[in-house]
Design an enzyme around this catalytic site. Structure first.
Site, PDB file in Angstrom:
ATOM      1  N   GLU A 183      47.165  36.116  83.781  1.00  0.00           N
ATOM      2  CA  GLU A 183      48.389  36.722  84.304  1.00  0.00           C
ATOM      3  C   GLU A 183      49.296  37.210  83.185  1.00  0.00           C
ATOM      4  OE1 GLU A 183      46.565  34.190  87.343  1.00  0.00           O
ATOM      5  OE2 GLU A 183      47.101  33.846  85.244  1.00  0.00           O
ATOM      6  N   PRO A 225      34.193  30.496  75.565  1.00  0.00           N
ATOM      7  CA  PRO A 225      34.613  29.637  76.678  1.00  0.00           C
ATOM      8  C   PRO A 225      36.012  30.007  77.157  1.00  0.00           C
ATOM      9  CG  PRO A 225      33.706  28.342  74.863  1.00  0.00           C
ATOM     10  CD  PRO A 225      33.926  29.730  74.341  1.00  0.00           C
ATOM     11  N   ARG A 226      36.221  29.884  78.445  1.00  0.00           N
ATOM     12  CA  ARG A 226      37.500  30.267  79.042  1.00  0.00           C
ATOM     13  C   ARG A 226      38.636  29.331  78.623  1.00  0.00           C
ATOM     14  NH1 ARG A 226      40.161  34.558  81.516  1.00  0.00           N
ATOM     15  NH2 ARG A 226      41.703  33.794  82.985  1.00  0.00           N
ATOM     16  N   GLY A 267      43.375  34.985  72.444  1.00  0.00           N
ATOM     17  CA  GLY A 267      44.004  36.283  72.261  1.00  0.00           C
ATOM     18  C   GLY A 267      43.137  37.323  71.585  1.00  0.00           C
ATOM     19  N   LEU A 300      37.812  44.958  83.616  1.00  0.00           N
ATOM     20  CA  LEU A 300      38.380  46.164  83.002  1.00  0.00           C
ATOM     21  C   LEU A 300      38.502  46.051  81.493  1.00  0.00           C
ATOM     22  CD1 LEU A 300      41.188  46.956  85.594  1.00  0.00           C
ATOM     23  CD2 LEU A 300      38.973  48.091  85.352  1.00  0.00           C
ATOM     24  N   GLU A 301      38.561  44.832  80.966  1.00  0.00           N
ATOM     25  CA  GLU A 301      38.743  44.681  79.518  1.00  0.00           C
ATOM     26  C   GLU A 301      37.571  45.276  78.736  1.00  0.00           C
ATOM     27  OE1 GLU A 301      39.650  40.549  79.020  1.00  0.00           O
ATOM     28  OE2 GLU A 301      41.800  40.921  79.124  1.00  0.00           O
TER      29      GLU A 301
END
Length: 418
Positions: free
Chosen positions: A58, A264-265, A306, A333-334
């Site tokens: 977000e 990893p997220r 980031g 989309l990235e």
């Protein structure tokens, strides 16, 4: 509308507070985190624009809009709240002029204290964060609440439908919703949002702004890998890393110089994933520790925050995770925006409309299981004309759907006029 659903919700949440605090302790930012969860914050001298972003995704989606607000309202203080520590880190990194707080636990005495001290001119909530007491506190203190980039998947709609009286009462107190697609908007209305408060604006994720020099930096990084075939698995969740490593092992049998960038997220999994990579017998380099990728490196663990856009741009092919397990996918989309062909698994319910656009444009390849991945990757490496077409199609989809940022900015500005 009756307040009883919110009273019952508050009573239940009060009983569950010890468990909630234990869970939130994992998202500690500093020694003031517990106080912030109780709504204790410092007041701002300037008039406040407050934005809430649940976590990293977000924050990244909101960044273009929040930057515009900082530029256009230099006399106001931007305050951004998050639920997670990783979201907080992204706020500090991407919006250094903004003040950050952790969102208070959704109990009325916490939220009243928070809103009274903050005294914002406007509250902007990104995507789908419906906290009944927080929004009620805003309503009591005459703070307009705008849900920006509103997203409500079919799964989320089903879950909210089970507590519709509570959600309906909450949505009755929301000032406006800028939904990213018609389907999302209609779900908000079906749950109780007054139709006249709905605007279909599109997703500001299409207005993704690439940092200056990103492509050049990605090319420099790619050159350090000496022309090796490189694929990236971005935003992996528990249960996905091992199947992807198995797929990579099959790739190495056909193309021994292939490099996997594994991302990893969640940061709390970085060490565990590194150990898993070693246990599976791969040669590993960790980006966070400055370890160089050598000719023998087989897996590059991107255990930093980031840098997803940079790493997507540096790879030849991109697998977007959160889609092998029923997570719902992540931002397709990235990689598309930086011109990297996009591959995903079958679970895309959080990004249905974006997947449809990319699929119809020929910019997306989908697999049912990780076992299909090695063959697809090899096929794409062997068919440069296919990958070039996917690159162009992905960029075109992103370019063709820009404009949501301006629409949502205009909506927000309406509540900031003196």
């Amino acid at each position: 509308m009756s307040a009883w659903p919110r009273y019952l919700y508050t009573g239940l949440l009060t009983l569950l507070t010890p468990l909630a605090k234990k869970r939130l302790e994992r998202e500690k930012v500093n020694e003031l985190s517990a106080r912030q969860r109780a709504g204790h914050i410092s007041p701002c001298k300037q008039e406040v624009i407050w934005a809430h972003c649940a976590s990293v995704g977000e924050v990244l989606a909101a960044e273009p809009l929040l930057r515009q607000l900082e530029q256009q309202y230099p006399g106001k203080q931007l305050v951004v709240t998050t639920m997670t520590a990783t979201g907080a880190q992204q706020v500090r990194q991407r919006l250094p002029e903004a003040r950050h707080y952790l969102l208070p636990l959704d109990l009325p005495w916490n939220t009243d204290r928070f809103i009274h001290t903050l005294n914002p001119r406007l509250a902007i909530i990104f995507e789908t964060e419906l906290w009944p007491n927080l929004i009620h506190s805003c309503k009591k203190m005459l703070v307009p609440v705008v849900i920006a980039n509103g997203r409500l998947s079919a799964g989320a709609f089903d879950r909210y439908s089970k507590i519709r009286p509570l959600v309906a009462a909450c949505l009755q107190e929301v000032t406006a919703v800028a939904a990213k697609a018609e389907e999302d908007g209609q779900r908000f209305v079906a749950l109780g949002l007054p139709p006249e408060r709905l605007q279909i604006s599109g997703s500001i994720k299409y207005d993704l702004q690439l940092p200056e020099g990103l492509i050049e930096e990605a090319e420099q990084l790619k050159q350090t890998w000496s022309g090796r075939p490189v694929w990236i698995a971005g935003s992996t969740h528990e249960g996905e890393d091992l199947p992807l490593l198995k797929a990579h092992q099959q790739l190495l049998e056909n193309q021994p110089d292939t490099l996997l960038i594994l991302v990893p997220r969640h940061p709390q999994r970085f060490d565990a994933v590194a150990e898993m990579v070693r246990e599976e017998g791969f040669s590993l380099a960790r980006r966070s520790q400055g370890e160089e990728v050598t000719r023998s490196t087989q897996v590059y663990l991107a255990d930093t925050l980031g840098e997803m856009l940079l790493l997507f741009a540096a790879a030849d092919l991109a697998f977007v995770a959160g889609s092998l397990e029923p997570i719902g996918g992540h931002n397709l989309l990235e990689p598309a925006a930086v011109g990297t062909p996009v591959i995903t698994g079958p679970h895309l319910h959080n990004f249905t409309e974006i997947a449809v656009l990319l699929r119809e444009a020929g910019a997306l390849q989908e697999i049912e299981s990780s076992q299909e991945l090695p063959e697809l990757l090899i096929k794409l490496w062997q068919e440069p004309q296919t990958t070039e077409a996917m690159q162009q199609a992905g960029r075109q989809v992103v370019a063709a759907n820009r404009g949501a940022l301006e629409k949502q900015l205009q909506l927000v500005q309406a509540y900031l006029q003196d």
